[in-house]
Motif scaffolding. Structure first.
Motif, PDB file in Angstrom:
ATOM      1  N   GLU A  45       1.951  -8.192  -0.394  1.00  0.00           N
ATOM      2  CA  GLU A  45       1.147  -7.903  -1.657  1.00  0.00           C
ATOM      3  C   GLU A  45      -0.115  -7.454  -1.294  1.00  0.00           C
ATOM      4  O   GLU A  45      -0.635  -6.249  -1.516  1.00  0.00           O
ATOM      5  N   ASP A  46      -0.665  -7.906  -0.351  1.00  0.00           N
ATOM      6  CA  ASP A  46      -1.956  -7.616   0.286  1.00  0.00           C
ATOM      7  C   ASP A  46      -1.895  -6.174   0.996  1.00  0.00           C
ATOM      8  O   ASP A  46      -2.715  -5.385   0.877  1.00  0.00           O
ATOM      9  N   LEU A  47      -0.784  -6.094   1.889  1.00  0.00           N
ATOM     10  CA  LEU A  47      -0.581  -4.747   2.435  1.00  0.00           C
ATOM     11  C   LEU A  47      -0.552  -3.583   1.323  1.00  0.00           C
ATOM     12  O   LEU A  47      -1.160  -2.391   1.437  1.00  0.00           O
ATOM     13  N   GLU A  48       0.399  -4.043   0.190  1.00  0.00           N
ATOM     14  CA  GLU A  48       0.424  -2.873  -0.615  1.00  0.00           C
ATOM     15  C   GLU A  48      -0.951  -2.589  -1.369  1.00  0.00           C
ATOM     16  O   GLU A  48      -1.150  -1.269  -1.525  1.00  0.00           O
ATOM     17  N   LEU A  49      -1.671  -3.520  -1.587  1.00  0.00           N
ATOM     18  CA  LEU A  49      -2.936  -3.271  -2.119  1.00  0.00           C
ATOM     19  C   LEU A  49      -4.027  -2.287  -1.334  1.00  0.00           C
ATOM     20  O   LEU A  49      -4.687  -1.371  -1.754  1.00  0.00           O
ATOM     21  N   LEU A  53      -5.352   1.346  -1.996  1.00  0.00           N
ATOM     22  CA  LEU A  53      -6.890   1.536  -1.826  1.00  0.00           C
ATOM     23  C   LEU A  53      -7.099   2.629  -1.005  1.00  0.00           C
ATOM     24  O   LEU A  53      -7.886   3.448  -1.333  1.00  0.00           O
ATOM     25  N   ARG A  54      -6.402   2.762   0.279  1.00  0.00           N
ATOM     26  CA  ARG A  54      -6.606   3.926   1.036  1.00  0.00           C
ATOM     27  C   ARG A  54      -6.052   5.118   0.531  1.00  0.00           C
ATOM     28  O   ARG A  54      -6.483   6.322   0.867  1.00  0.00           O
ATOM     29  N   ALA A  55      -5.034   4.987  -0.288  1.00  0.00           N
ATOM     30  CA  ALA A  55      -4.508   6.421  -0.857  1.00  0.00           C
ATOM     31  C   ALA A  55      -5.375   6.750  -2.093  1.00  0.00           C
ATOM     32  O   ALA A  55      -5.130   7.969  -2.732  1.00  0.00           O
ATOM     33  N   GLY A  56      -6.296   5.916  -2.493  1.00  0.00           N
ATOM     34  CA  GLY A  56      -7.243   6.471  -3.450  1.00  0.00           C
ATOM     35  C   GLY A  56      -6.751   6.169  -4.863  1.00  0.00           C
ATOM     36  O   GLY A  56      -6.955   6.650  -6.048  1.00  0.00           O
ATOM     37  N   ARG A  57      -5.515   5.268  -5.086  1.00  0.00           N
ATOM     38  CA  ARG A  57      -5.030   5.025  -6.206  1.00  0.00           C
ATOM     39  C   ARG A  57      -5.431   3.996  -7.116  1.00  0.00           C
ATOM     40  O   ARG A  57      -5.104   3.876  -8.250  1.00  0.00           O
ATOM     41  N   LEU A  58      -6.586   3.430  -6.364  1.00  0.00           N
ATOM     42  CA  LEU A  58      -7.181   2.214  -7.203  1.00  0.00           C
ATOM     43  C   LEU A  58      -8.780   2.352  -7.432  1.00  0.00           C
ATOM     44  O   LEU A  58      -9.344   3.173  -6.676  1.00  0.00           O
ATOM     45  N   ASP A  59      -9.103   2.319  -8.836  1.00  0.00           N
ATOM     46  CA  ASP A  59     -10.290   2.389  -9.041  1.00  0.00           C
ATOM     47  C   ASP A  59     -11.237   1.138  -9.048  1.00  0.00           C
ATOM     48  O   ASP A  59     -10.819   0.145  -9.749  1.00  0.00           O
ATOM     49  N   LEU A  60     -11.969   0.864  -8.030  1.00  0.00           N
ATOM     50  CA  LEU A  60     -12.862  -0.290  -7.823  1.00  0.00           C
ATOM     51  C   LEU A  60     -13.629  -0.641  -8.668  1.00  0.00           C
ATOM     52  O   LEU A  60     -14.291  -1.738  -8.811  1.00  0.00           O
ATOM     53  N   THR A  61     -14.089   0.463  -9.526  1.00  0.00           N
ATOM     54  CA  THR A  61     -15.195   0.261 -10.609  1.00  0.00           C
ATOM     55  C   THR A  61     -14.850  -0.623 -11.676  1.00  0.00           C
ATOM     56  O   THR A  61     -15.623  -1.269 -12.251  1.00  0.00           O
ATOM     57  N   GLN A  62     -13.277  -0.768 -11.910  1.00  0.00           N
ATOM     58  CA  GLN A  62     -12.767  -1.487 -13.011  1.00  0.00           C
ATOM     59  C   GLN A  62     -12.653  -2.990 -12.389  1.00  0.00           C
ATOM     60  O   GLN A  62     -12.362  -3.129 -11.433  1.00  0.00           O
ATOM     61  N   SER A  63     -12.768  -3.942 -13.199  1.00  0.00           N
ATOM     62  CA  SER A  63     -12.654  -5.266 -12.834  1.00  0.00           C
ATOM     63  C   SER A  63     -11.449  -5.915 -13.342  1.00  0.00           C
ATOM     64  O   SER A  63     -11.005  -5.549 -14.538  1.00  0.00           O
ATOM     65  N   GLY A  64     -10.785  -7.000 -12.876  1.00  0.00           N
ATOM     66  CA  GLY A  64      -9.512  -7.714 -13.146  1.00  0.00           C
ATOM     67  C   GLY A  64      -8.340  -6.855 -13.057  1.00  0.00           C
ATOM     68  O   GLY A  64      -8.385  -5.890 -12.148  1.00  0.00           O
ATOM     69  N   PRO A  65      -7.370  -7.398 -13.562  1.00  0.00           N
ATOM     70  CA  PRO A  65      -6.161  -6.771 -13.342  1.00  0.00           C
ATOM     71  C   PRO A  65      -6.074  -5.103 -14.119  1.00  0.00           C
ATOM     72  O   PRO A  65      -4.866  -4.656 -13.656  1.00  0.00           O
ATOM     73  N   ALA A  66      -6.976  -4.810 -14.672  1.00  0.00           N
ATOM     74  CA  ALA A  66      -6.988  -3.304 -15.345  1.00  0.00           C
ATOM     75  C   ALA A  66      -7.313  -2.470 -14.157  1.00  0.00           C
ATOM     76  O   ALA A  66      -7.284  -1.102 -14.538  1.00  0.00           O
ATOM     77  N   ALA A  67      -7.593  -2.797 -12.997  1.00  0.00           N
ATOM     78  CA  ALA A  67      -8.016  -1.942 -12.036  1.00  0.00           C
ATOM     79  C   ALA A  67      -7.171  -0.527 -11.929  1.00  0.00           C
ATOM     80  O   ALA A  67      -7.410   0.510 -11.578  1.00  0.00           O
ATOM     81  N   ALA A  68      -5.638  -0.966 -11.707  1.00  0.00           N
ATOM     82  CA  ALA A  68      -4.691   0.354 -11.645  1.00  0.00           C
ATOM     83  C   ALA A  68      -3.883   0.148 -12.931  1.00  0.00           C
ATOM     84  O   ALA A  68      -3.624  -0.892 -13.436  1.00  0.00           O
TER      85      ALA A  68
END
Length: 98
Positions: A45-49, A53-68
């Protein structure tokens, strides 16, 4: 999240146990050499995260489970045993196996 540091030489002896701890508890294991972290064991799970993150598919400006967006999140697969402990048997004569 718990994290533990293990020297590489010690981790080599306990590898199967460490893999199971990481897989089933989510604990992170930092592998060290001469006190410096060289690598780490992390859950799938951590590896997938990290990969997201490295592929730029996550928006870290969102908080909580709605980040992706939920549609992009792959469904977790059931956990399987990565390794199991097998106690050694009686000593073998030289030249037979290992």
């Amino acid at each position: 999240m718990n994290s533990v540091e293990k020297p590489v030489t010690e981790a080599r002896k306990e590898f199967a146990d460490l893999v199971n701890r990481v897989a089933y508890t989510g604990e992170r294991v930092a592998l060290t050499r001469r006190g410096k972290v060289m690598a780490a064991l992390v859950s799938a799970e951590d590896l997938e995260l990290l990969e997201s993150l490295r592929a730029g598919r996550l928006d870290l400006t969102q908080s909580g489970p709605a980040a992706a967006p939920p549609a992009e999140r792959p469904q977790p697969s059931p956990l399987r045993i990565a390794a199991e402990y097998r106690p050694g048997g009686p000593p073998r004569p030289p030249g037979f196996g290992r």
